[in-house]
Design a protein around this motif. Structure first.
Motif, PDB file in Angstrom:
ATOM      1  N   ARG A 121       0.445  -0.849  -0.137  1.00 48.64           N
ATOM      2  CA  ARG A 121      -0.004   0.190  -0.379  1.00 48.64           C
ATOM      3  C   ARG A 121       0.877   1.239   0.450  1.00 48.64           C
ATOM      4  O   ARG A 121       0.671   2.083  -0.945  1.00 48.64           O
ATOM      5  CB  ARG A 121      -0.575  -0.172   1.423  1.00 48.64           C
ATOM      6  N   ALA A 122       1.751   1.337   0.949  1.00 52.54           N
ATOM      7  CA  ALA A 122       2.605   2.458   1.127  1.00 52.54           C
ATOM      8  C   ALA A 122       3.856   2.865  -0.105  1.00 52.54           C
ATOM      9  O   ALA A 122       3.901   3.418  -0.747  1.00 52.54           O
ATOM     10  CB  ALA A 122       3.481   2.028   2.085  1.00 52.54           C
ATOM     11  N   LEU A 123       3.928   1.154  -0.800  1.00 58.11           N
ATOM     12  CA  LEU A 123       4.723   1.200  -2.110  1.00 58.11           C
ATOM     13  C   LEU A 123       4.106   1.955  -3.482  1.00 58.11           C
ATOM     14  O   LEU A 123       4.331   2.992  -4.441  1.00 58.11           O
ATOM     15  CB  LEU A 123       4.982   0.096  -2.599  1.00 58.11           C
ATOM     16  N   ALA A 124       2.486   1.774  -3.303  1.00 60.90           N
ATOM     17  CA  ALA A 124       1.962   2.596  -4.318  1.00 60.90           C
ATOM     18  C   ALA A 124       1.227   3.416  -4.240  1.00 60.90           C
ATOM     19  O   ALA A 124       1.279   4.626  -5.047  1.00 60.90           O
ATOM     20  CB  ALA A 124       0.754   1.440  -4.412  1.00 60.90           C
ATOM     21  N   GLU A 125       1.064   4.118  -3.248  1.00 64.00           N
ATOM     22  CA  GLU A 125       1.377   5.877  -2.538  1.00 64.00           C
ATOM     23  C   GLU A 125       2.215   6.603  -3.155  1.00 64.00           C
ATOM     24  O   GLU A 125       2.012   7.227  -4.165  1.00 64.00           O
ATOM     25  CB  GLU A 125       0.904   6.069  -1.817  1.00 64.00           C
ATOM     26  N   ARG A 126       3.270   5.829  -3.223  1.00 64.71           N
ATOM     27  CA  ARG A 126       4.734   6.896  -3.408  1.00 64.71           C
ATOM     28  C   ARG A 126       4.996   6.601  -4.815  1.00 64.71           C
ATOM     29  O   ARG A 126       5.565   8.163  -5.233  1.00 64.71           O
ATOM     30  CB  ARG A 126       5.950   6.351  -2.959  1.00 64.71           C
ATOM     31  N   TRP A 182      -2.365  -3.339  -6.160  1.00 58.00           N
ATOM     32  CA  TRP A 182      -2.648  -1.720  -5.469  1.00 58.00           C
ATOM     33  C   TRP A 182      -2.142  -0.595  -6.325  1.00 58.00           C
ATOM     34  O   TRP A 182      -2.832   0.700  -6.039  1.00 58.00           O
ATOM     35  CB  TRP A 182      -1.236  -1.846  -4.384  1.00 58.00           C
ATOM     36  N   LEU A 183      -1.744  -0.565  -7.555  1.00 56.39           N
ATOM     37  CA  LEU A 183      -1.059   0.536  -7.646  1.00 56.39           C
ATOM     38  C   LEU A 183      -1.560   0.138  -9.783  1.00 56.39           C
ATOM     39  O   LEU A 183      -0.275  -1.103 -10.180  1.00 56.39           O
ATOM     40  CB  LEU A 183      -0.254   1.030  -7.623  1.00 56.39           C
ATOM     41  N   ALA A 237       2.797   0.182 -11.725  1.00 58.59           N
ATOM     42  CA  ALA A 237       2.406  -0.687 -11.263  1.00 58.59           C
ATOM     43  C   ALA A 237       2.697  -1.967  -9.598  1.00 58.59           C
ATOM     44  O   ALA A 237       4.046  -2.395 -10.537  1.00 58.59           O
ATOM     45  CB  ALA A 237       1.831  -1.775 -12.129  1.00 58.59           C
ATOM     46  N   VAL A 238       1.988  -1.837  -8.913  1.00 59.80           N
ATOM     47  CA  VAL A 238       2.058  -2.707  -7.974  1.00 59.80           C
ATOM     48  C   VAL A 238       0.888  -3.606  -7.571  1.00 59.80           C
ATOM     49  O   VAL A 238      -0.177  -3.275  -7.332  1.00 59.80           O
ATOM     50  CB  VAL A 238       2.037  -1.625  -6.715  1.00 59.80           C
TER      51      VAL A 238
END
Length: 459
Positions: A298-303, A344-345, A364-365
């Motif tokens: 989730r955090a990786l996708a947000e960044r 997630w992304l 993409a995540v």
């Protein structure tokens, strides 16, 4: 004025100088418009060039080191082949779709690598060997480090200009080099060979041999040793050859065990995925997390979602751009392969249409359910990452077949197993991105391990 007079001319560079072939490949930009003309040489031209390289003696050591350093400075800051450094960057970005930051990094690293080409090569020399039979140590018996051949051929990649710093060390060792450029990005190879010739390497020392696919193998066959970049099929084709070094997908990975607070390493994970526009083999393909991988995903996708969509020539561009139809094809492939994962992304697509016939490939995540999920072997040329669970029971098996593995762990027994695993080329411990590769550090072993051998000598 002819319709093609405005195109950038990328002539072959053979033993008699620049060669303008009748067989010309038009290199289109990402908008589909002709941008350059690449002269393709026939098999006979390849054979004659290889013969000239083989007959030539290498430049004296100091002369070739000075020439390599001068070529590096010109490549990074000068006008070479009629293109300034900035014009070269624009050409690379406009044709390949690589973001501006990727070309900036390549120019920044170039001078560092060329100034240290010989020193870096010496790091691979066995401690029991000397460089010359005249060394006093040979009077009592010693190993002498010697080339395995005279001519080195390189099928150059098109994914990042930084890859060209690797083969330069062969010149420092006295090899003559024939470079076959990728039609996806021919500007870097042409600029390198031109800069090296301008700096003092003769046309019988370095050559640029653009060819069609049918003639490409002639370049390999005509050399003593060759390095070939490509996909898994290319690796399989040359895997049994003692004279060809295949360079395939990297499938680089990041591992965070339970003793690591992943929030402290998020910046490094993000940059490992996205640096170089996500196009290099040393970008992270899969992140493994001991425990629940969802919070990190989730955090990786947000960044990654915050990265801007810009044309590749924009100085703030960090993501690759492709023709819209090609981007849609990449998107369809990804969505098909990602079926059954948790997006997630990029779950709805990764194409951001710029409205001019091109599109940005957005990050993409996807989270997978198992450490051995087949998706973890899928490497893309944009920031595309699979986040997977890992446990000590899974062990080293999911981490195999990796150019770079960054492991954040306090488990020394695990680290021992990682170093003992033959298919993991490099292991970084702690807060180090997978793309970390300064001069002198082996990429996939030292290239010199392939180029050189040790001969016994006593006199």
């Amino acid at each position: 004025m002819s319709a093609t007079s405005h195109l950038v001319r990328l002539d072959a560079l053979g033993p008699s100088g620049a060669y303008r072939s009748r067989n010309v490949q038009t290199v289109n930009d990402i908008h589909g418009a002709p941008y350059a003309e690449l002269s393709l040489v026939p098999p006979l031209f390849v054979a004659r060039t290889m013969a000239a390289l083989r007959k030539a003696d290498p430049l004296p050591l100091e002369q070739r080191l000075d020439a390599i350093a001068a070529a590096g400075r010109a490549f990074a800051t000068g006008t070479v082949g009629g293109l300034s450094a900035e014009e070269y960057q624009h050409a690379v970005c406009r044709v390949s779709g690589l973001p501006w930051v990727t070309t900036e990094m390549a120019l920044e690293f170039t001078a560092q690598y060329t100034e240290r080409a010989y020193l870096s090569s010496q790091l691979a020399r066995p401690a029991g060997a000397v460089n010359d039979w005249r060394d006093p140590r040979t009077r009592h018996g010693s190993g002498v480090w010697a080339r395995r051949g005279h001519v080195f051929a390189v099928h150059a990649p098109g994914n990042t200009p930084s890859a060209h710093t690797l083969w330069l060390q062969s010149l420092a060792l006295g090899y003559r080099v024939a470079l076959r450029p990728s039609s996806r990005e021919p500007f870097s190879p042409h600029r390198w060979i031109t800069a090296l010739r301008d700096a003092g390497f003769g046309p019988d020392q370095v050559a640029l041999l653009p060819t069609d696919h049918a003639t490409a193998d002639e370049v390999v066959r005509g050399a003593d040793l060759a390095m070939v970049y490509g996909d898994d099929e290319v690796v399989r084709k040359y895997a049994s050859s003692a004279t060809v070094l295949p360079q395939g997908p990297g499938r680089s990975k990041f591992l965070l065990t339970k003793d690591a607070d992943w929030t402290s390493y998020l910046d490094t994970v993000v940059s490992s995925v996205s640096a170089h526009g996500g196009a290099a083999c040393i970008n992270t393909t899969t992140v493994y997390v001991e425990g629940d991988p969802a919070p990190l995903a989730r955090a990786l996708a947000e960044r990654l979602a915050a990265l801007p969509s810009l044309p590749p020539q924009d100085p703030k561009a960090v993501l690759p751009v492709k023709p819209l139809a090609e981007a849609r094809g990449i998107e369809r492939f990804l969505l098909a392969k990602a079926a059954g994962t948790t997006p997630w992304l990029g779950g709805d697509g990764i194409v951001d249409d710029l409205g001019d016939g091109t599109a940005v490939l957005r990050p993409a995540v996807h989270q997978v359910a198992r450490p051995d999920a087949p998706q973890t072997r899928i490497e893309q040329r944009f920031p595309c990452v699979w986040v997977a669970p890992w446990s000590p029971e899974a062990g080293v098996a999911p981490l195999r077949d990796t150019v770079v593995l960054t492991a954040v762990t306090d488990d020394e027994a695990l680290v021992d197993r990682l170093f003992a695993e033959p298919s993991i080329a490099n292991v970084y411990l702690g807060d180090h991105p997978t793309y970390w590769l300064p001069p002198g550090i082996p990429h996939d072993d030292y290239l010199e391990s392939f180029l050189m051998r040790t001969k016994a000598c006593i006199r």
